[in-house]
Write a protein that holds these residues in place. Structure first.
Motif, PDB file in Angstrom:
ATOM      1  N   GLY A 100       0.045  -0.871   1.629  1.00 33.38           N
ATOM      2  CA  GLY A 100       0.639  -0.861   2.958  1.00 33.38           C
ATOM      3  C   GLY A 100       1.140   0.508   3.371  1.00 33.38           C
ATOM      4  O   GLY A 100       1.021   1.490   2.625  1.00 33.38           O
TER       5      GLY A 100
ATOM      6  N   ILE B  74      -2.542  -6.062   3.097  1.00 35.74           N
ATOM      7  CA  ILE B  74      -1.959  -4.807   3.570  1.00 35.74           C
ATOM      8  C   ILE B  74      -0.706  -5.156   4.359  1.00 35.74           C
ATOM      9  O   ILE B  74      -0.756  -5.911   5.332  1.00 35.74           O
ATOM     10  CB  ILE B  74      -2.934  -4.012   4.452  1.00 35.74           C
ATOM     11  CG1 ILE B  74      -4.171  -3.608   3.656  1.00 35.74           C
ATOM     12  CG2 ILE B  74      -2.251  -2.781   5.011  1.00 35.74           C
ATOM     13  CD1 ILE B  74      -5.176  -2.789   4.444  1.00 35.74           C
ATOM     14  N   LEU B  75       0.410  -4.610   3.926  1.00 36.00           N
ATOM     15  CA  LEU B  75       1.697  -4.916   4.530  1.00 36.00           C
ATOM     16  C   LEU B  75       2.136  -3.757   5.427  1.00 36.00           C
ATOM     17  O   LEU B  75       2.229  -2.611   4.976  1.00 36.00           O
ATOM     18  CB  LEU B  75       2.730  -5.134   3.427  1.00 36.00           C
ATOM     19  CG  LEU B  75       3.999  -5.909   3.763  1.00 36.00           C
ATOM     20  CD1 LEU B  75       3.664  -7.327   4.225  1.00 36.00           C
ATOM     21  CD2 LEU B  75       4.925  -5.950   2.553  1.00 36.00           C
ATOM     22  N   ILE B  76       2.355  -4.058   6.691  1.00 37.93           N
ATOM     23  CA  ILE B  76       2.934  -3.074   7.605  1.00 37.93           C
ATOM     24  C   ILE B  76       4.443  -3.125   7.394  1.00 37.93           C
ATOM     25  O   ILE B  76       5.118  -4.064   7.814  1.00 37.93           O
ATOM     26  CB  ILE B  76       2.558  -3.374   9.060  1.00 37.93           C
ATOM     27  CG1 ILE B  76       1.034  -3.293   9.229  1.00 37.93           C
ATOM     28  CG2 ILE B  76       3.260  -2.408  10.011  1.00 37.93           C
ATOM     29  CD1 ILE B  76       0.542  -3.575  10.645  1.00 37.93           C
TER      30      ILE B  76
ATOM     31  N   ILE C  83      -3.695  -8.704   6.890  1.00 36.54           N
ATOM     32  CA  ILE C  83      -2.804  -7.679   7.434  1.00 36.54           C
ATOM     33  C   ILE C  83      -1.548  -8.386   7.925  1.00 36.54           C
ATOM     34  O   ILE C  83      -1.608  -9.246   8.810  1.00 36.54           O
ATOM     35  CB  ILE C  83      -3.463  -6.911   8.597  1.00 36.54           C
ATOM     36  CG1 ILE C  83      -4.823  -6.352   8.177  1.00 36.54           C
ATOM     37  CG2 ILE C  83      -2.551  -5.791   9.078  1.00 36.54           C
ATOM     38  CD1 ILE C  83      -5.594  -5.695   9.311  1.00 36.54           C
TER      39      ILE C  83
ATOM     40  N   GLN D 247       5.826  -7.023   7.588  1.00 36.48           N
ATOM     41  CA  GLN D 247       6.884  -7.272   6.606  1.00 36.48           C
ATOM     42  C   GLN D 247       8.047  -8.065   7.190  1.00 36.48           C
ATOM     43  O   GLN D 247       8.562  -8.991   6.557  1.00 36.48           O
ATOM     44  CB  GLN D 247       7.376  -5.928   6.059  1.00 36.48           C
ATOM     45  CG  GLN D 247       8.336  -6.022   4.883  1.00 36.48           C
ATOM     46  CD  GLN D 247       8.781  -4.649   4.436  1.00 36.48           C
ATOM     47  OE1 GLN D 247       9.044  -3.761   5.245  1.00 36.48           O
ATOM     48  NE2 GLN D 247       8.857  -4.453   3.128  1.00 36.48           N
TER      49      GLN D 247
END
Length: 338
Positions: free
Chosen positions: A16, A46-48, A87, A90
């Protein structure tokens, strides 16, 4: 260029970025291109990391919120496929925040202060006595992210190794508390690509430093930045021998040129003298134009469909929350919570 990802399959991968600005070619060379490859045969999230971004941007939260969509656009334009990679946002997964709070009870402040990555970041930001508690504790938040998704691989730079180590320490502590393996250990998947220097040659590539080539840059911007790249201040005439080490143009060619043998020949000729900087810069420009043109085109197309991008984030966040809930419940039980 990204051979370190080849052959990997069946892994649970978490990676991320903080949404503090759009991505540049340094991100592409470091982990983003590898993520595109990894998504094919692995379970990747994938962590924003918008909550983490607030640890040193709480005074300007608009900087974080306004870049969430920009970051998602960069991911999709670079080739991240939401059908293969989740995606997620958080802040949309409250279980992560609760895990962070629980884990903070297991980590002494002295342990956080010994972390070399944290120490260098604190010094770089000049916090002094005004160090936010959230910033000091963000490695614990990262541990919550890694363990909640039961990630066994974390693609990142070498500077993230101490953070993965802390995550594993916490996981082992939880497992001892529970009397069983609740959380697995994770390994750092380090890119072999060196950190790209900025076009000025004085520091790493960074949007805030104004020395980066962004994934969204227009052709004229790319050309201008390439021809402003630092080469070798001692290479005054074409006939002069030149230095390859520290030469930003060669760093770009090493990272992105698809003909490494031709680059090796250019290096030999440059060191010997008789090769001008403009020849190198024209090649680097052509390489970067070819690299970024399709990314820029996809980004522009996707930007006109902002509603669809938000739907992708909403769906990904909901799916990610379902993924972490079982681990969240197990950790709560380890702490004696219902």
């Amino acid at each position: 260029m990204f051979d370190h990802t080849h052959g990997l399959s069946g892994h649970r991968i978490l990676t991320g970025d903080r949404p503090t600005g759009p991505l540049h070619i340094g991100h592409l060379a470091g982990t983003l291109a590898g993520r595109v490859q990894l998504q094919v045969r692995n379970r990747q999230t994938i962590l924003i990391a918008d909550l983490q971004a607030l640890t040193d941007n709480a005074g300007n939260p608009a900087k974080v919120s306004s870049n969430v969509l920009e970051l998602a656009l960069d991911y999709l334009a670079a080739g991240i496929d939401p059908a293969q990679t989740t995606i997620a946002l958080q802040s949309g997964i409250p279980e992560l925040a609760e895990l962070s709070t629980l884990y903070m009870n297991l980590v002494p402040v002295s342990r956080l202060l010994r972390n070399p990555t944290i120490k260098s970041e604190i010094e770089a930001r000049g916090f002094g006595d005004s160090l936010p508690a959230g910033f000091l504790c963000y490695p614990v938040s990262q541990a919550a992210d890694i363990t909640a998704f039961c990630a066994d691989l974390v693609p990142a730079g070498a500077d993230q190794a101490p953070l993965v180590e802390l995550s594993n320490e916490i996981a082992m502590r939880i497992n001892r508390m529970a009397g069983e393996e609740v959380l697995p250990r994770a390994e750092l998947l380090q890119s072999h690509a060196p950190r790209l220097p900025g076009i000025d040659g004085r520091r790493k590539m960074s949007k805030s430093a104004g020395n980066a080539i962004m994934l969204s840059d227009e052709p004229d911007d790319i050309r201008r930045k390439v021809f402003a790249m630092y080469t070798d201040h001692g290479h005054l005439r074409v006939s002069d021998p030149g230095k390859v080490e520290g030469n930003v143009v060669f760093a770009m060619l090493d990272a992105f040129d698809l003909e490494p043998e031709a680059v090796a020949d250019l290096k030999e000729r440059y060191r010997a003298g008789g090769l001008g900087d403009m020849v190198l810069k024209r090649r680097a420009e052509a390489v970067l134009q070819d690299l970024l043109a399709p990314i820029r085109a996809r980004r522009k197309m996707l930007a006109s469909e902002a509603g669809e991008i938000r739907k992708i984030l909403e769906a990904g966040t909901a799916a990610a929350r379902e993924t972490v809930q079982p681990q969240h419940s197990r950790v709560r039980r380890a702490f004696g919570l219902a």
